[in-house]
Structures are given as structure tokens and as C-alpha cells.
Scaffold this active site. Structure first.
Site, PDB file in Angstrom:
ATOM      1  N   HIS A 131     -19.605 -10.402  -3.313  1.00  0.00           N
ATOM      2  CA  HIS A 131     -18.209  -9.974  -3.454  1.00  0.00           C
ATOM      3  C   HIS A 131     -17.844  -8.944  -2.398  1.00  0.00           C
ATOM      4  O   HIS A 131     -18.289  -7.796  -2.450  1.00  0.00           O
ATOM      5  CB  HIS A 131     -17.938  -9.403  -4.850  1.00  0.00           C
ATOM      6  CG  HIS A 131     -16.499  -8.995  -5.026  1.00  0.00           C
ATOM      7  ND1 HIS A 131     -15.515  -9.901  -5.346  1.00  0.00           N
ATOM      8  CD2 HIS A 131     -15.880  -7.808  -4.877  1.00  0.00           C
ATOM      9  CE1 HIS A 131     -14.345  -9.277  -5.402  1.00  0.00           C
ATOM     10  NE2 HIS A 131     -14.546  -7.999  -5.124  1.00  0.00           N
ATOM     11  N   HIS A 172     -12.419 -14.882   1.952  1.00  0.00           N
ATOM     12  CA  HIS A 172     -12.535 -16.340   2.094  1.00  0.00           C
ATOM     13  C   HIS A 172     -11.870 -16.793   3.378  1.00  0.00           C
ATOM     14  O   HIS A 172     -10.936 -16.163   3.863  1.00  0.00           O
ATOM     15  CB  HIS A 172     -11.903 -17.067   0.899  1.00  0.00           C
ATOM     16  CG  HIS A 172     -10.489 -16.655   0.616  1.00  0.00           C
ATOM     17  ND1 HIS A 172     -10.176 -15.490  -0.073  1.00  0.00           N
ATOM     18  CD2 HIS A 172      -9.311 -17.216   0.948  1.00  0.00           C
ATOM     19  CE1 HIS A 172      -8.863 -15.375  -0.158  1.00  0.00           C
ATOM     20  NE2 HIS A 172      -8.299 -16.410   0.466  1.00  0.00           N
TER      21      HIS A 172
HETATM   22  P1  5GP Z   1      -5.263 -16.411  -0.086  1.00  0.00           P
HETATM   23  O1  5GP Z   1      -3.798 -16.532  -0.294  1.00  0.00           O
HETATM   24  O2  5GP Z   1      -5.874 -15.261  -0.848  1.00  0.00           O
HETATM   25  O3  5GP Z   1      -5.672 -16.452   1.357  1.00  0.00           O
HETATM   26  O4  5GP Z   1      -5.871 -17.752  -0.674  1.00  0.00           O
HETATM   27  C1  5GP Z   1      -6.340 -17.892  -1.980  1.00  0.00           C
HETATM   28  C2  5GP Z   1      -6.435 -19.366  -2.238  1.00  0.00           C
HETATM   29  O5  5GP Z   1      -7.212 -19.568  -3.400  1.00  0.00           O
HETATM   30  C3  5GP Z   1      -5.076 -20.014  -2.506  1.00  0.00           C
HETATM   31  O6  5GP Z   1      -4.819 -21.003  -1.513  1.00  0.00           O
HETATM   32  C4  5GP Z   1      -5.212 -20.612  -3.908  1.00  0.00           C
HETATM   33  O7  5GP Z   1      -4.621 -21.880  -4.029  1.00  0.00           O
HETATM   34  C5  5GP Z   1      -6.717 -20.663  -4.102  1.00  0.00           C
HETATM   35  N1  5GP Z   1      -7.170 -20.511  -5.486  1.00  0.00           N
HETATM   36  C6  5GP Z   1      -6.744 -19.586  -6.383  1.00  0.00           C
HETATM   37  N2  5GP Z   1      -7.419 -19.708  -7.539  1.00  0.00           N
HETATM   38  C7  5GP Z   1      -8.301 -20.735  -7.367  1.00  0.00           C
HETATM   39  C8  5GP Z   1      -9.267 -21.333  -8.226  1.00  0.00           C
HETATM   40  O8  5GP Z   1      -9.475 -20.951  -9.374  1.00  0.00           O
HETATM   41  N3  5GP Z   1      -9.990 -22.353  -7.700  1.00  0.00           N
HETATM   42  C9  5GP Z   1      -9.805 -22.795  -6.417  1.00  0.00           C
HETATM   43  N4  5GP Z   1     -10.551 -23.818  -6.018  1.00  0.00           N
HETATM   44  N5  5GP Z   1      -8.891 -22.250  -5.601  1.00  0.00           N
HETATM   45  C10 5GP Z   1      -8.155 -21.230  -6.051  1.00  0.00           C
HETATM   46 ZN    ZN Z   2     -15.613 -11.814  -6.047  1.00  0.00          ZN
END
Ligand code: 5GP
Ligand code: ZN
Length: 113
Positions: free
Chosen positions: A45, A99
Site C-alpha cells: 500500500h 496504480h
Molecule cells: P484513478 O481515478 O484513481 O486513477 O483510478 C481508479 C480506477 O479504479 C477507476 O478507473 C475505477 O473505475 C477503478 N476502480 C474503482 N474501484 C474498483 C474496484 O473495486 N475494482 C476494480 N477492478 N476497479 C476499480
Molecule cells: Zn491499499
């Protein structure tokens, strides 16, 4: 810890794991914005890129290496793809576990939004 990606790493929330090594896993984004939309995350994390310790920056290089392998596997290596790390509020980060998005399978805009 109440982190959705840590729960995926722990197997508490199911995900279709497409890549795994000692430090990383990758799985499809739940809300894909392209035909190929995978998330590559460290098992450890780390809340965001800005919180990545200087001693661990090589982790992001490993994430890029995993993205390249996945791009080959998903047949988007030749057509092209995008990797993105959103950092913080104005960077558009929604999940605070580091990520990398791997996006491909359609023509992506030159406008980075
Ligand atoms: P960020 O906006 O933080 O760069 O991207 C987070 C991504 O995580 C988003 O595109 C969202 O759709 C994805 N996401 C959120 N919750 C989950 C989940 O429980 N499982 C998966 N596979 N993706 C998730
Ligand atoms: Zn985490």
C-alpha cells in the site's frame, strides 16, 4: 485498512488477475474507458505517486515493464497504448493506492484532459 485495492491484493474482493509477480498485480478496471483498460498496482500500500519513497522509485519502472508485457499479451503493443498515473485531487486520482492505468484498443485522444 479500508483500501479497495489492498482488498483485491488480499483476495477479499474478486478481480480477474491478469498479471502477478512478487511486487505487482494487474486486473481490469471495473469501469473501463477503452477496450483494454487494466490497472497495474503494487501489492504494498502506497497511497499515491507523491508518497512513493525515493528509495522505491524503481517500482514505477517495474510497473511500466508489466504494462509492456500486458500490452504484448493483449495485442495492443503494435497498435499503441497509453499508461497513466493520476496523482492527487487535481490529478484526478480516485483510489488512493498507487496504480498505473494501461489503456488501448481504440484511438485515444491527443487531448490529455
Ligand atoms: P484513478 O481515478 O484513481 O486513477 O483510478 C481508479 C480506477 O479504479 C477507476 O478507473 C475505477 O473505475 C477503478 N476502480 C474503482 N474501484 C474498483 C474496484 O473495486 N475494482 C476494480 N477492478 N476497479 C476499480
Ligand atoms: Zn491499499
Amino acid at each position: 485498512m479500508d483500501c479497495i485495492f489492498c482488498k483485491i491484493v488480499a483476495g477479499e474482493i474478486p478481480a480477474d488477475i491478469r498479471y502477478e509477480d512478487e511486487e505487482l498485480i494487474a486486473f481490469p478496471d471495473i469501469n473501463p474507458i477503452a477496450p483494454i483498460h487494466l490497472l497495474i498496482i503494487p501489492k504494498k500500500h502506497i497511497p499515491s505517486l507523491i508518497e512513493l519513497p525515493e528509495t522505491e522509485v524503481s517500482l514505477v519502472g517495474k510497473m511500466a515493464g508489466a504494462a509492456n508485457k500486458l500490452a504484448e499479451r493483449e495485442n495492443i503493443a503494435e497498435s499503441g497504448y497509453r499508461v497513466v498515473i493520476n496523482c492527487g485531487e487535481q490529478g484526478g486520482q480516485g483510489v488512493f493506492h498507487l496504480h498505473m492505468h494501461l489503456l488501448g484498443g481504440r484511438q485515444l485522444s491527443h487531448d490529455m484532459g
